[in-house]
Enzyme design. Structure first.
Site, short mmCIF file in Angstrom:
data_model
loop_
_atom_site.label_atom_id
_atom_site.label_comp_id
_atom_site.label_asym_id
_atom_site.label_seq_id
_atom_site.Cartn_x
_atom_site.Cartn_y
_atom_site.Cartn_z
N HIS A 1 41.07 44.58 41.72
CA HIS A 1 40.29 44.41 40.65
C HIS A 1 40.61 44.52 39.21
O HIS A 1 40.88 45.50 38.65
CB HIS A 1 38.97 45.28 41.01
CG HIS A 1 38.10 44.81 42.11
ND1 HIS A 1 37.31 45.48 42.67
CD2 HIS A 1 37.91 43.35 42.47
CE1 HIS A 1 36.90 44.77 43.61
NE2 HIS A 1 37.00 43.78 43.51
N CYS B 1 44.60 47.13 52.11
CA CYS B 1 45.42 48.37 52.00
C CYS B 1 45.39 49.02 53.09
O CYS B 1 44.42 49.21 53.83
CB CYS B 1 44.99 49.24 50.74
SG CYS B 1 45.65 51.00 50.69
N GLU C 1 34.91 46.36 49.32
CA GLU C 1 35.32 47.34 50.39
C GLU C 1 34.46 47.50 51.31
O GLU C 1 34.36 47.78 52.41
CB GLU C 1 36.00 48.46 49.57
CG GLU C 1 36.79 49.41 50.76
CD GLU C 1 37.10 50.57 50.15
OE1 GLU C 1 37.72 50.39 49.00
OE2 GLU C 1 37.28 51.70 50.83
N SER D 1 36.32 49.98 40.71
CA SER D 1 35.71 51.11 41.24
C SER D 1 36.29 52.18 40.85
O SER D 1 35.65 53.14 40.14
CB SER D 1 35.28 51.16 42.87
OG SER D 1 34.81 52.28 43.06
N ASN D 2 37.51 52.36 41.10
CA ASN D 2 38.26 53.55 40.83
C ASN D 2 38.50 53.96 39.26
O ASN D 2 38.47 55.13 38.84
CB ASN D 2 39.76 53.83 41.80
CG ASN D 2 40.76 53.10 40.83
OD1 ASN D 2 41.42 53.42 40.14
ND2 ASN D 2 40.89 51.63 41.21
N SER E 1 44.46 49.99 39.86
CA SER E 1 44.69 48.46 39.80
C SER E 1 45.10 48.07 38.39
O SER E 1 45.31 46.96 37.90
CB SER E 1 43.47 47.63 40.03
OG SER E 1 42.40 48.21 39.41
S1 SF4 Z 1 43.40 52.68 45.43
FE1 SF4 Z 1 45.20 52.06 46.10
S2 SF4 Z 1 46.06 53.30 47.86
FE2 SF4 Z 1 43.73 53.85 47.26
S3 SF4 Z 1 42.87 52.47 49.09
FE3 SF4 Z 1 42.71 51.29 47.13
S4 SF4 Z 1 44.52 50.13 47.11
FE4 SF4 Z 1 44.68 51.92 48.80
#
Ligand code: SF4
Length: 518
Positions: free
Chosen positions: A238, A293, A323, A420-421, A463
């Site tokens: 993303h 992943c 996901e 998301s992260n 990402s």
């Molecule tokens: S953030 Fe990166 S290491 Fe963590 S699950 Fe997603 S792709 Fe995998």
């Protein structure tokens, strides 16, 4: 603000008069041509201004610029005839350009050439071939007057290759250019108000994780081995920059397999896919290459195991994220999505003693813990991984952003809105009490955020390309001296092997990798 001609100075002054807050900005008329500009530069160098903005009109060198368009110079090249002799960079150009675009103005960034005489026929093409997108007669000497202070150059296009001016006096005919200058003046004042020295705290780890690096490499190798086009179901990761670069290399991103021609190669994204997608690919005779992943695949395997053992599996995650859709697809009849503690009330297990929970890999640990508490409170026998499904990269980046937020007036997180992260990093910094914003590039940074912020933390989602962070630091450096400090909370050495579909054909890549069990 420096403006060579009276009409240009008047346009800027009128624009400033309409601004709510000019931040002490004032306009100095510097005179037409390089000789007067050089004399004015000496006066500017001796003045006690915090920053210098050069404004005025310019001639376009490329066909895609129109009268009234604004050009923010990334570099100013002093031309000797049609040869470009010296170049001075304007690193804060992306910040000014982004702010002008948000103000609704039409803006291009690129190199600007300053020439000693009116450009004659034929010279335009030579300057354009050297990379310049617009030409004027004063910016290079005026920039010298900045003498190390923050500086920008903003020019409004008054003539184009299709419609040339014949004399500098006819600049009054460039009404569209002067109108654009007037409208840009309040934005220039905001740029000046954001100038100043800063400390930049760099969160570490930041940017690409092992899963993202692997996914990008998979698409690159697929292109290398199979040639373009290579189809990719959903965004491989993303991030808008990553997707745009891979598109340029020949990848075609599609939402569904129905958009992929029969028999073509198709890459599944790092976020994973439901088994029914794999089945459809097999039915269609497609050649799938799986970039899921391994840490997402691990959660899929846990879902299958719990479902096979007769558990109701509560998946803690966000609805609509690829996901969670992929993980839910592993056992749709035995899984329920739980987004927050309130959703736990809706779980209806056949056997309250057989409830398990899993989670999306990119959640914020504190938020996920609140949902786990609600599950174990209602179902004391519930089993699950704690917050261990949240991957190492997400955990490390959240700890790093917390560390910089505690010492920053403002936190900027590099990442795309659908990451998301990255969004969780913004929320984590905000929960720590610090203003925080998500930016895809330096152009997204609003100048108002920077005013008064002397310590800026920069983090980047898993990402987001590392180069974006470099571009942001460089742009801030264009507003004043920047001292950087790496705030390291963890070091990462995780790497994942390539999928079997690509291994045989690229032994080099395999040999260069060390597979580490997560
Ligand atoms: S953030 Fe990166 S290491 Fe963590 S699950 Fe997603 S792709 Fe995998």
């Amino acid at each position: 603000m420096c403006a060579p001609l009276r009409v240009e100075a008047r346009a800027l002054r009128r624009g400033l008069a309409a601004a709510h807050d000019t931040g002490g900005a004032h306009v100095v008329r510097t005179g037409y041509g390089p000789v007067r500009a050089a004399a004015a530069a000496a006066r500017i160098a001796a003045a006690d201004s915090q920053a210098v903005a050069v404004g005025g009109v310019a001639g376009a060198l490329t066909d895609d610029l129109r009268v009234g368009d604004l050009v923010v110079a990334t570099d100013v090249m002093a031309a000797d005839g049609s040869a470009l002799a010296t170049t001075v960079g304007c690193p804060s150009a992306p910040l000014l350009a982004g702010e002008l675009r948000r103000a609704g103005l039409s803006v291009r960034t690129g190199p600007l050439a300053t020439v000693a005489h009116l450009v004659r026929h034929g010279q335009h093409a030579a300057l354009a071939a050297a990379g310049a997108i617009a030409v004027d007669m004063e910016s290079a000497p005026l920039l010298a007057g900045a003498a190390g202070r923050p500086a920008v150059v903003l020019r409004a296009i008054s003539d184009t290759p299709a419609h040339r001016l014949v004399s500098p006096r006819t600049v009054t005919g460039g009404l569209a250019a002067l109108r654009s200058l007037r409208e840009a003046a309040p934005v220039l004042a905001r740029w000046a108000a954001a100038a100043g020295p800063r400390q930049v705290l760099l969160a570490s780890p930041r940017s690409f994780c092992a899963g993202v690096e692997r996914a990008i490499e998979i698409v690159e190798l697929a292109l290398e081995q199979h040639g373009a086009p290579v189809y990719v179901r959903k965004q491989i990761v993303h991030n808008a920059t990553v997707v745009a670069e891979l598109e340029q290399a020949g990848a075609i991103f599609v939402d569904e397999l129905s958009e992929v021609p029969d028999g073509a190669n198709v890459v599944f994204s790092a976020h994973g896919v439901a088994p029914e997608v794999r089945q459809e690919a097999a039915r269609r005779g497609l050649e799938p290459i799986d970039a899921t992943c391994p840490l997402v695949a691990k959660v899929h395997a846990e879902a299958r195991r719990y479902a096979a053992d007769g558990y109701l599996v509560a998946l803690i995650g966000h609805a609509g994220h690829e996901e969670t859709e992929g993980t839910m697809g592993e056992a749709p009849g035995a899984m329920a999505l739980v987004e927050n503690p309130a959703d736990v009330a809706g779980l209806q297990p056949a056997d309250p003693a057989k409830v398990a929970y899993l989670m999306q890999t990119t959640l914020a640990a504190d938020e996920a813990s609140a949902v786990v508490d609600a599950i174990t409170e209602r179902f004391p026998a519930a089993t699950g991984p704690g917050t261990a499904d949240i991957c190492y990269a997400t955990t490390n980046r959240q700890q790093a952003v917390r560390a910089i937020a505690a010492r920053s007036d403002l936190v900027l997180v590099a990442g795309s809105a659908n990451s998301s992260n990255s969004v969780r990093l913004v929320e984590t910094a905000q929960r720590a009490g610090t203003r925080a914003y998500l930016v895809d590039s330096a152009e997204d940074i609003q100048l108002g955020w920077l005013a008064g912020a002397s310590s800026i933390g920069i983090a980047a989602g898993a990402s987001a390309p590392p180069a974006i962070v470099g571009q942001i630091v460089a742009a801030l450096g264009g507003l004043g001296e920047v001292t950087t400090e790496e705030v390291v909370v963890a070091t990462e050495s995780v790497q994942f092997g390539l999928p079997k579909e690509l291994r045989r054909a690229d032994d080099r890549a395999v040999l260069s990798r060390k597979t580490v069990s997560p």
